[in-house]
Design a protein around this motif. Structure first.
Motif, PDB file in Angstrom:
ATOM      1  N   ILE A 184      -0.060  12.486  -2.835  1.00  0.00           N
ATOM      2  CA  ILE A 184       0.359  11.088  -2.924  1.00  0.00           C
ATOM      3  C   ILE A 184       1.093  10.654  -1.667  1.00  0.00           C
ATOM      4  N   PHE A 185       2.055  11.449  -1.235  1.00  0.00           N
ATOM      5  CA  PHE A 185       2.932  10.958  -0.170  1.00  0.00           C
ATOM      6  C   PHE A 185       2.588  11.506   1.208  1.00  0.00           C
TER       7      PHE A 185
ATOM      8  N   ARG B 166      -2.368 -13.588  13.177  1.00  0.00           N
ATOM      9  CA  ARG B 166      -2.473 -13.908  11.750  1.00  0.00           C
ATOM     10  C   ARG B 166      -3.639 -13.199  11.092  1.00  0.00           C
ATOM     11  N   GLY B 167      -3.457 -12.847   9.824  1.00  0.00           N
ATOM     12  CA  GLY B 167      -4.534 -12.195   9.090  1.00  0.00           C
ATOM     13  C   GLY B 167      -4.643 -10.722   9.469  1.00  0.00           C
ATOM     14  N   LEU B 168      -5.758 -10.418  10.142  1.00  0.00           N
ATOM     15  CA  LEU B 168      -6.067  -9.016  10.408  1.00  0.00           C
ATOM     16  C   LEU B 168      -5.049  -8.313  11.300  1.00  0.00           C
ATOM     17  N   GLY B 169      -4.680  -8.965  12.397  1.00  0.00           N
ATOM     18  CA  GLY B 169      -3.820  -8.310  13.380  1.00  0.00           C
ATOM     19  C   GLY B 169      -2.518  -7.821  12.780  1.00  0.00           C
ATOM     20  N   ILE B 170      -1.822  -8.717  12.080  1.00  0.00           N
ATOM     21  CA  ILE B 170      -0.524  -8.355  11.540  1.00  0.00           C
ATOM     22  C   ILE B 170      -0.678  -7.313  10.439  1.00  0.00           C
ATOM     23  N   THR B 171      -1.789  -7.360   9.698  1.00  0.00           N
ATOM     24  CA  THR B 171      -2.016  -6.362   8.658  1.00  0.00           C
ATOM     25  C   THR B 171      -2.122  -4.964   9.263  1.00  0.00           C
ATOM     26  N   PHE B 172      -2.830  -4.884  10.402  1.00  0.00           N
ATOM     27  CA  PHE B 172      -2.940  -3.598  11.087  1.00  0.00           C
ATOM     28  C   PHE B 172      -1.567  -3.080  11.487  1.00  0.00           C
ATOM     29  N   ILE B 173      -0.765  -3.966  12.083  1.00  0.00           N
ATOM     30  CA  ILE B 173       0.524  -3.507  12.603  1.00  0.00           C
ATOM     31  C   ILE B 173       1.447  -3.105  11.453  1.00  0.00           C
ATOM     32  N   ILE B 174       1.433  -3.889  10.353  1.00  0.00           N
ATOM     33  CA  ILE B 174       2.262  -3.518   9.204  1.00  0.00           C
ATOM     34  C   ILE B 174       1.820  -2.168   8.652  1.00  0.00           C
ATOM     35  N   THR B 175       0.488  -1.973   8.555  1.00  0.00           N
ATOM     36  CA  THR B 175       0.000  -0.686   8.044  1.00  0.00           C
ATOM     37  C   THR B 175       0.471   0.448   8.940  1.00  0.00           C
ATOM     38  N   GLY B 176       0.450   0.219  10.256  1.00  0.00           N
ATOM     39  CA  GLY B 176       0.946   1.228  11.185  1.00  0.00           C
ATOM     40  C   GLY B 176       2.397   1.555  10.913  1.00  0.00           C
ATOM     41  N   LEU B 177       3.218   0.518  10.712  1.00  0.00           N
ATOM     42  CA  LEU B 177       4.642   0.752  10.454  1.00  0.00           C
ATOM     43  C   LEU B 177       4.842   1.480   9.135  1.00  0.00           C
ATOM     44  N   MET B 178       4.041   1.096   8.111  1.00  0.00           N
ATOM     45  CA  MET B 178       4.153   1.783   6.824  1.00  0.00           C
ATOM     46  C   MET B 178       3.765   3.253   6.974  1.00  0.00           C
ATOM     47  N   ALA B 179       2.755   3.505   7.822  1.00  0.00           N
ATOM     48  CA  ALA B 179       2.322   4.893   8.025  1.00  0.00           C
ATOM     49  C   ALA B 179       3.439   5.697   8.665  1.00  0.00           C
ATOM     50  N   ILE B 180       4.147   5.073   9.601  1.00  0.00           N
ATOM     51  CA  ILE B 180       5.285   5.776  10.215  1.00  0.00           C
ATOM     52  C   ILE B 180       6.328   6.073   9.139  1.00  0.00           C
ATOM     53  N   GLY B 181       6.564   5.090   8.256  1.00  0.00           N
ATOM     54  CA  GLY B 181       7.504   5.311   7.166  1.00  0.00           C
ATOM     55  C   GLY B 181       7.085   6.481   6.292  1.00  0.00           C
TER      56      GLY B 181
ATOM     57  N   MET C 244       5.392   8.979   7.123  1.00  0.00           N
ATOM     58  CA  MET C 244       5.517  10.261   7.817  1.00  0.00           C
ATOM     59  C   MET C 244       6.842  10.934   7.496  1.00  0.00           C
ATOM     60  N   SER C 245       7.845  10.143   7.121  1.00  0.00           N
ATOM     61  CA  SER C 245       9.147  10.748   6.833  1.00  0.00           C
ATOM     62  C   SER C 245       9.099  11.599   5.566  1.00  0.00           C
TER      63      SER C 245
ATOM     64  N   GLU D  53      13.868   7.246  16.360  1.00  0.00           N
ATOM     65  CA  GLU D  53      14.231   5.867  16.680  1.00  0.00           C
ATOM     66  C   GLU D  53      13.308   4.892  15.965  1.00  0.00           C
ATOM     67  N   GLU D  54      12.005   5.238  16.006  1.00  0.00           N
ATOM     68  CA  GLU D  54      11.021   4.337  15.420  1.00  0.00           C
ATOM     69  C   GLU D  54      11.167   4.228  13.908  1.00  0.00           C
ATOM     70  N   THR D  55      11.475   5.369  13.262  1.00  0.00           N
ATOM     71  CA  THR D  55      11.523   5.328  11.804  1.00  0.00           C
ATOM     72  C   THR D  55      12.641   4.416  11.319  1.00  0.00           C
TER      73      THR D  55
END
Lengths: 247, 215
Positions: free
Chosen positions: A12-13, A181-196, A198-199, A232-234
């Motif tokens: 899951i995680f 808007r739309g796709l671009g920001i979704t990609f970046i948010i998903t990237g940030l969530m993926a970093i999250g 990783m913890s 730092e990123e997390t």
């Protein structure tokens, strides 16, 4: 029992299908505009993964892998049909999805109405085939564990699509730069969530932490050197991560 | 372009930019992101998809009048799966190390949405030659993004291109490293692939405002 709990939380995680291996990204991006549809698709993915992974485990164990045919007799012990696994796995998935659709339609029209439209989409969702292929690559040892793996990977995928759908519903009210808007920001948010996500990597101590995806291990070794950088990123991502939990 | 009529060359050129499968149509992202930590893997993946989509489009287009529409998904899956098995076996025979790196992602070409998407949207309704061009064009559009992402991730993440050090030696501190430059190992982790693609989309849409979405 311990290995079951461990595999459950790990799938899951830590090895979350969306955030660690990018499986099922197409439908993840396309069907995450509203929470209600995201829930429907997520539930269908859990269901189909929990059915197809154990089935494909049986196929792999008794038909495909090196020496799997030895139950037919000693003269079959040398056969290795593993090159057929792609075509057999996808055939199992396509038939199962069709079968599930027919059965659900017959016995539970209410469930069919909520799941039904997503079922055909699922046959070509990479998360489903990916679940079976990873099951084969990681050499899951028993049928029970294979079921557990399918179920928990599905739950991980469900969590991911639910989180992004909730964020996308809110983000409609924010002032995002137009080209993003739309796709671009979704990609970046998903990237940030993926970093999250990783913890969660430090969550399990002991047990089998070996043998994840080959690509991941090589990458993670290099990552250790850059751990300072990562921490730092997390910190930044905890903001978006808290947002998920509130939803 | 005397070889191709104007309409035909549009089939190839369109998916490279304004109708790119990854950044505009949002197809085939699944297998695209996981393997772009190295440029070499990206190139091999791009070539594999080029082979599968080009030939697959031709096969489906040849059979388009024979496939009953109810079972077309199964037929399409069988065609893709066969082509992918060929790719997988060839990789295992001639580039074993690389096939280990790509691992299950070669198999996942089967469920790559670009392939099913082009079969459904184009090959089922068009002639063989045009379907072939469409397949090549879309696979090239997919490959271009893969190679761009792979280029930046490998350059910034490990300071190499295709395995050759281009920025100097990080241990002996030569080249750029002598000036205090450090590799950003974070680029090699999977989340950065998403962020790099996000930035590419941003860049492309800023240059061409017609592509901007409503919200």
């Amino acid at each position: 029992m311990l290995e079951h709990t461990e595999l459950f939380f790990k799938s899951i995680f830590i090895d979350n299908m969306v955030f660690a291996t990018f499986l099922g990204m197409c439908s993840y991006l396309a069907v995450s505009k509203k929470v209600s549809t995201a829930v429907g698709l997520g539930a269908a993915v859990i269901f189909v993964l929990a059915v197809t992974v154990p089935l494909n485990w049986l196929l792999d164990q008794y038909l495909l892998r090196d020496g799997a045919l030895s139950w037919l007799g000693p003269e079959y012990a040398d056969y290795n049909l593993s090159f057929l696994s792609f075509i057999l796995f996808i055939a199992t998935i396509a038939t199962m999805v069709q079968l599930v659709e027919i059965v659900v339609e017959k016995f539970s029209p209410a469930l069919y109405n909520s799941l039904g439209i997503f079922l055909p989409l699922i046959a070509v969702n990479c998360a489903i085939l990916g679940g079976s292929l990873f099951m084969q690559a990681r050499e899951i040892p028993s049928l029970g564990l294979a079921f557990n793996y399918g179920l928990s990977s599905g739950i991980g995928w469900f969590l991911a699509i639910l989180a992004i759908a909730a964020i996308r519903e809110k983000i409609r009210y924010s002032n995002v730069p137009p080209p993003l808007r739309g796709l671009g920001i979704t990609f970046i948010i998903t990237g940030l969530m993926a970093i999250g996500f990783m913890s969660f990597g430090g969550m399990l101590t002991g047990g089998d932490e070996a043998a994840p995806v080959p690509e991941e291990t090589a990458v993670q070794k290099k990552a250790e050197e850059e751990k300072m950088n990562l921490e730092e990123e997390t910190e930044q991502t905890t903001v978006s991560y808290n947002a998920i939990e509130k939803e | 372009m005397a070889l191709l009529s104007r309409k035909d060359s549009k089939l190839i050129l369109d998916p490279l930019a304004d109708n790119n499968p990854i950044t505009i149509q949002v197809l085939g992202i699944c297998s695209a992101l996981a393997i772009t930590a190295e440029l070499k893997a990206s190139i091999v993946m791009a070539l594999s998809v080029l082979f599968v989509l080009g030939l697959g489009n031709v096969v489906i287009s040849l059979m388009r009048n024979m496939i009953p529409s109810k079972i077309r998904i199964i037929v399409q899956l069988v065609v893709v799966a066969t082509l992918v098995i060929i790719v997988d076996q060839v990789l295992k025979a001639f580039a074993y190390e690389l096939s280990k790196t790509l691992a299950v992602f070669v198999g996942l070409i089967i469920t790559n949405c670009i392939i099913m998407g082009r079969f459904e949207a184009f090959a089922l309704g068009n002639g063989v030659w045009r379907s072939f061009l469409d397949g090549i064009g879309n696979a090239a559009g997919y490959g271009v993004i893969l190679i761009i992402v792979g280029f930046f991730r490998e350059l910034l993440g490990s300071g190499t291109l295709l395995g050759f050090p281009v920025l100097g030696n990080p241990i002996e501190k030569t080249g750029l490293y002598a000036m205090g430059y450090e590799n950003n190992g974070f680029m090699l982790l999977s989340p950065m692939a998403l962020i790099v693609v996000g930035i590419l989309i941003w860049f492309q849409r800023s240059r061409n405002p017609a592509l901007i979405e409503e919200n």
